[in-house]
Design a protein around this motif. Sequence first.
Motif, PDB file in Angstrom:
ATOM      1  N   MET A   1     -10.421 -23.965 -17.786  1.00 40.18           N
ATOM      2  CA  MET A   1      -9.378 -23.115 -17.236  1.00 40.18           C
ATOM      3  C   MET A   1      -9.791 -22.736 -15.811  1.00 40.18           C
ATOM      4  SD  MET A   1      -8.027 -19.312 -18.466  1.00 40.18           S
ATOM      5  CE  MET A   1      -7.544 -19.850 -20.063  1.00 40.18           C
ATOM      6  N   ASN A   2      -8.897 -22.958 -14.852  1.00 39.66           N
ATOM      7  CA  ASN A   2      -9.228 -22.532 -13.500  1.00 39.66           C
ATOM      8  C   ASN A   2      -8.875 -21.057 -13.321  1.00 39.66           C
ATOM      9  OD1 ASN A   2      -6.488 -22.302 -12.736  1.00 39.66           O
ATOM     10  ND2 ASN A   2      -6.406 -24.403 -12.049  1.00 39.66           N
ATOM     11  N   ILE A   3      -9.200 -20.530 -12.160  1.00 40.21           N
ATOM     12  CA  ILE A   3      -9.010 -19.094 -11.944  1.00 40.21           C
ATOM     13  C   ILE A   3      -7.535 -18.712 -11.986  1.00 40.21           C
ATOM     14  CG2 ILE A   3      -9.411 -17.183 -10.344  1.00 40.21           C
ATOM     15  CD1 ILE A   3     -11.909 -18.728  -9.367  1.00 40.21           C
ATOM     16  N   SER A   4      -6.670 -19.543 -11.420  1.00 36.82           N
ATOM     17  CA  SER A   4      -5.231 -19.241 -11.446  1.00 36.82           C
ATOM     18  C   SER A   4      -4.715 -19.146 -12.874  1.00 36.82           C
ATOM     19  CB  SER A   4      -4.444 -20.313 -10.686  1.00 36.82           C
ATOM     20  OG  SER A   4      -4.774 -20.288  -9.321  1.00 36.82           O
ATOM     21  N   VAL A  71     -11.922  -7.886 -13.140  1.00 40.22           N
ATOM     22  CA  VAL A  71     -11.739  -8.454 -11.804  1.00 40.22           C
ATOM     23  C   VAL A  71     -10.386  -9.162 -11.724  1.00 40.22           C
ATOM     24  CG1 VAL A  71     -12.559 -10.254 -10.209  1.00 40.22           C
ATOM     25  CG2 VAL A  71     -14.188  -8.629 -11.210  1.00 40.22           C
ATOM     26  N   LEU A  72     -10.040  -9.908 -12.760  1.00 37.65           N
ATOM     27  CA  LEU A  72      -8.746 -10.594 -12.793  1.00 37.65           C
ATOM     28  C   LEU A  72      -7.592  -9.591 -12.812  1.00 37.65           C
ATOM     29  CD1 LEU A  72      -9.690 -13.463 -15.247  1.00 37.65           C
ATOM     30  CD2 LEU A  72      -9.268 -13.688 -12.787  1.00 37.65           C
ATOM     31  N   CYS A  73      -7.749  -8.506 -13.533  1.00 37.30           N
ATOM     32  CA  CYS A  73      -6.726  -7.452 -13.523  1.00 37.30           C
ATOM     33  C   CYS A  73      -6.550  -6.899 -12.115  1.00 37.30           C
ATOM     34  CB  CYS A  73      -7.117  -6.299 -14.462  1.00 37.30           C
ATOM     35  SG  CYS A  73      -6.907  -6.635 -16.222  1.00 37.30           S
ATOM     36  N   LEU A  74      -7.646  -6.586 -11.448  1.00 35.60           N
ATOM     37  CA  LEU A  74      -7.561  -6.040 -10.090  1.00 35.60           C
ATOM     38  C   LEU A  74      -6.906  -7.037  -9.133  1.00 35.60           C
ATOM     39  CD1 LEU A  74     -11.003  -4.232  -9.917  1.00 35.60           C
ATOM     40  CD2 LEU A  74      -8.762  -3.155  -9.557  1.00 35.60           C
ATOM     41  N   ALA A  75      -7.245  -8.305  -9.268  1.00 39.38           N
ATOM     42  CA  ALA A  75      -6.623  -9.324  -8.418  1.00 39.38           C
ATOM     43  C   ALA A  75      -5.125  -9.380  -8.679  1.00 39.38           C
ATOM     44  CB  ALA A  75      -7.269 -10.690  -8.663  1.00 39.38           C
ATOM     45  N   ASN A  76      -4.738  -9.391  -9.939  1.00 38.05           N
ATOM     46  CA  ASN A  76      -3.311  -9.451 -10.276  1.00 38.05           C
ATOM     47  C   ASN A  76      -2.545  -8.267  -9.713  1.00 38.05           C
ATOM     48  OD1 ASN A  76      -3.582 -11.835 -11.689  1.00 38.05           O
ATOM     49  ND2 ASN A  76      -3.523 -10.883 -13.706  1.00 38.05           N
ATOM     50  N   GLN A  77      -3.064  -7.087  -9.909  1.00 41.77           N
ATOM     51  CA  GLN A  77      -2.296  -5.912  -9.528  1.00 41.77           C
ATOM     52  C   GLN A  77      -2.305  -5.647  -8.030  1.00 41.77           C
ATOM     53  OE1 GLN A  77      -5.666  -3.361 -11.631  1.00 41.77           O
ATOM     54  NE2 GLN A  77      -3.790  -2.220 -11.423  1.00 41.77           N
ATOM     55  N   THR A  78      -3.197  -6.310  -7.294  1.00 38.66           N
ATOM     56  CA  THR A  78      -3.222  -6.143  -5.843  1.00 38.66           C
ATOM     57  C   THR A  78      -2.678  -7.370  -5.121  1.00 38.66           C
ATOM     58  OG1 THR A  78      -5.534  -6.893  -5.747  1.00 38.66           O
ATOM     59  CG2 THR A  78      -5.139  -4.501  -5.877  1.00 38.66           C
ATOM     60  N   ILE A  80      -3.667 -10.565  -5.181  1.00 41.02           N
ATOM     61  CA  ILE A  80      -4.654 -11.512  -4.677  1.00 41.02           C
ATOM     62  C   ILE A  80      -4.617 -12.790  -5.516  1.00 41.02           C
ATOM     63  CG2 ILE A  80      -7.130 -11.935  -4.286  1.00 41.02           C
ATOM     64  CD1 ILE A  80      -5.975  -9.737  -2.486  1.00 41.02           C
ATOM     65  N   ASN A  81      -4.488 -13.926  -4.848  1.00 38.85           N
ATOM     66  CA  ASN A  81      -4.655 -15.213  -5.522  1.00 38.85           C
ATOM     67  C   ASN A  81      -6.142 -15.502  -5.496  1.00 38.85           C
ATOM     68  OD1 ASN A  81      -5.071 -18.019  -5.980  1.00 38.85           O
ATOM     69  ND2 ASN A  81      -2.935 -18.419  -5.473  1.00 38.85           N
ATOM     70  N   LEU A  82      -6.801 -15.215  -6.594  1.00 39.62           N
ATOM     71  CA  LEU A  82      -8.254 -15.312  -6.649  1.00 39.62           C
ATOM     72  C   LEU A  82      -8.742 -16.751  -6.540  1.00 39.62           C
ATOM     73  CD1 LEU A  82     -10.351 -13.126  -6.726  1.00 39.62           C
ATOM     74  CD2 LEU A  82     -10.395 -13.282  -9.202  1.00 39.62           C
ATOM     75  N   GLN A  83      -7.940 -17.708  -6.985  1.00 43.57           N
ATOM     76  CA  GLN A  83      -8.316 -19.122  -6.828  1.00 43.57           C
ATOM     77  C   GLN A  83      -8.435 -19.465  -5.347  1.00 43.57           C
ATOM     78  OE1 GLN A  83      -8.803 -21.581  -9.575  1.00 43.57           O
ATOM     79  NE2 GLN A  83      -9.973 -22.287  -7.816  1.00 43.57           N
ATOM     80  N   ASP A  84      -7.426 -19.081  -4.568  1.00 45.11           N
ATOM     81  CA  ASP A  84      -7.463 -19.341  -3.127  1.00 45.11           C
ATOM     82  C   ASP A  84      -8.624 -18.607  -2.466  1.00 45.11           C
ATOM     83  OD1 ASP A  84      -5.226 -20.956  -3.304  1.00 45.11           O
ATOM     84  OD2 ASP A  84      -3.847 -19.439  -2.506  1.00 45.11           O
ATOM     85  N   ALA A  85      -8.803 -17.348  -2.824  1.00 46.01           N
ATOM     86  CA  ALA A  85      -9.881 -16.554  -2.230  1.00 46.01           C
ATOM     87  C   ALA A  85     -11.246 -17.153  -2.567  1.00 46.01           C
ATOM     88  CB  ALA A  85      -9.799 -15.107  -2.707  1.00 46.01           C
ATOM     89  N   PHE A  86     -11.419 -17.588  -3.826  1.00 44.53           N
ATOM     90  CA  PHE A  86     -12.694 -18.185  -4.234  1.00 44.53           C
ATOM     91  C   PHE A  86     -12.931 -19.508  -3.515  1.00 44.53           C
ATOM     92  CE2 PHE A  86     -15.364 -20.852  -6.905  1.00 44.53           C
ATOM     93  CZ  PHE A  86     -16.457 -20.024  -7.078  1.00 44.53           C
ATOM     94  N   ASP A  87     -11.896 -20.342  -3.432  1.00 48.68           N
ATOM     95  CA  ASP A  87     -12.035 -21.628  -2.750  1.00 48.68           C
ATOM     96  C   ASP A  87     -12.435 -21.431  -1.293  1.00 48.68           C
ATOM     97  OD1 ASP A  87     -11.353 -22.895  -5.122  1.00 48.68           O
ATOM     98  OD2 ASP A  87      -9.283 -23.306  -4.512  1.00 48.68           O
ATOM     99  N   LYS A  88     -11.799 -20.468  -0.623  1.00 47.83           N
ATOM    100  CA  LYS A  88     -12.151 -20.173   0.773  1.00 47.83           C
ATOM    101  C   LYS A  88     -13.580 -19.670   0.883  1.00 47.83           C
ATOM    102  CE  LYS A  88      -7.447 -19.068   2.201  1.00 47.83           C
ATOM    103  NZ  LYS A  88      -6.510 -17.973   2.481  1.00 47.83           N
ATOM    104  N   LYS A  89     -13.979 -18.815  -0.043  1.00 48.37           N
ATOM    105  CA  LYS A  89     -15.340 -18.266  -0.014  1.00 48.37           C
ATOM    106  C   LYS A  89     -16.373 -19.362  -0.235  1.00 48.37           C
ATOM    107  CE  LYS A  89     -16.582 -14.764   0.615  1.00 48.37           C
ATOM    108  NZ  LYS A  89     -17.130 -14.131   1.843  1.00 48.37           N
ATOM    109  N   LEU A  90     -16.106 -20.261  -1.174  1.00 46.88           N
ATOM    110  CA  LEU A  90     -17.049 -21.352  -1.442  1.00 46.88           C
ATOM    111  C   LEU A  90     -17.174 -22.269  -0.232  1.00 46.88           C
ATOM    112  CD1 LEU A  90     -18.898 -22.341  -3.664  1.00 46.88           C
ATOM    113  CD2 LEU A  90     -17.029 -23.751  -4.513  1.00 46.88           C
TER     114      LEU A  90
END
Length: 108
Positions: A1-4, A71-78, A80-90
């Motif tokens: 399962m990916n982050i999205s 963390v996923l809850c916080l991303a959802n409610q704010t 944030i597309n955490l998959q995109d953010a993680f990919d950029k960070k990596l």
Amino acid sequence: MNISHAQRAVDEWIKAHGVRYFNELTNMAQLTEEVGEVARIIARRYGEQSEKPSDKDKDLGEELADVLFVVLCLANQTGINLQDAFDKKLELKTRRDHKRHQDNKKLK
């Protein structure tokens, strides 16, 4: 399962089993609590503190999953597309830190 997919799964779970997301400050407090539980296990299991009998059955994977859930809850409610953010960070860490860690004598 990916982050999205994980973000969607958490959102679906909240809609099916929760009333709503806790507010951001409550979730931040929950995240702090969950990280503290991870720290307790690591400090006692892998660090120098002795492990209490009540700590021996604690599941580190379960506690890490609790951290991830919040963390996923916080991303959802704010929003944030955490998959995109993680990919950029990596990508950033790869560019910035590749030689830094390769040349670090402390890691050899």
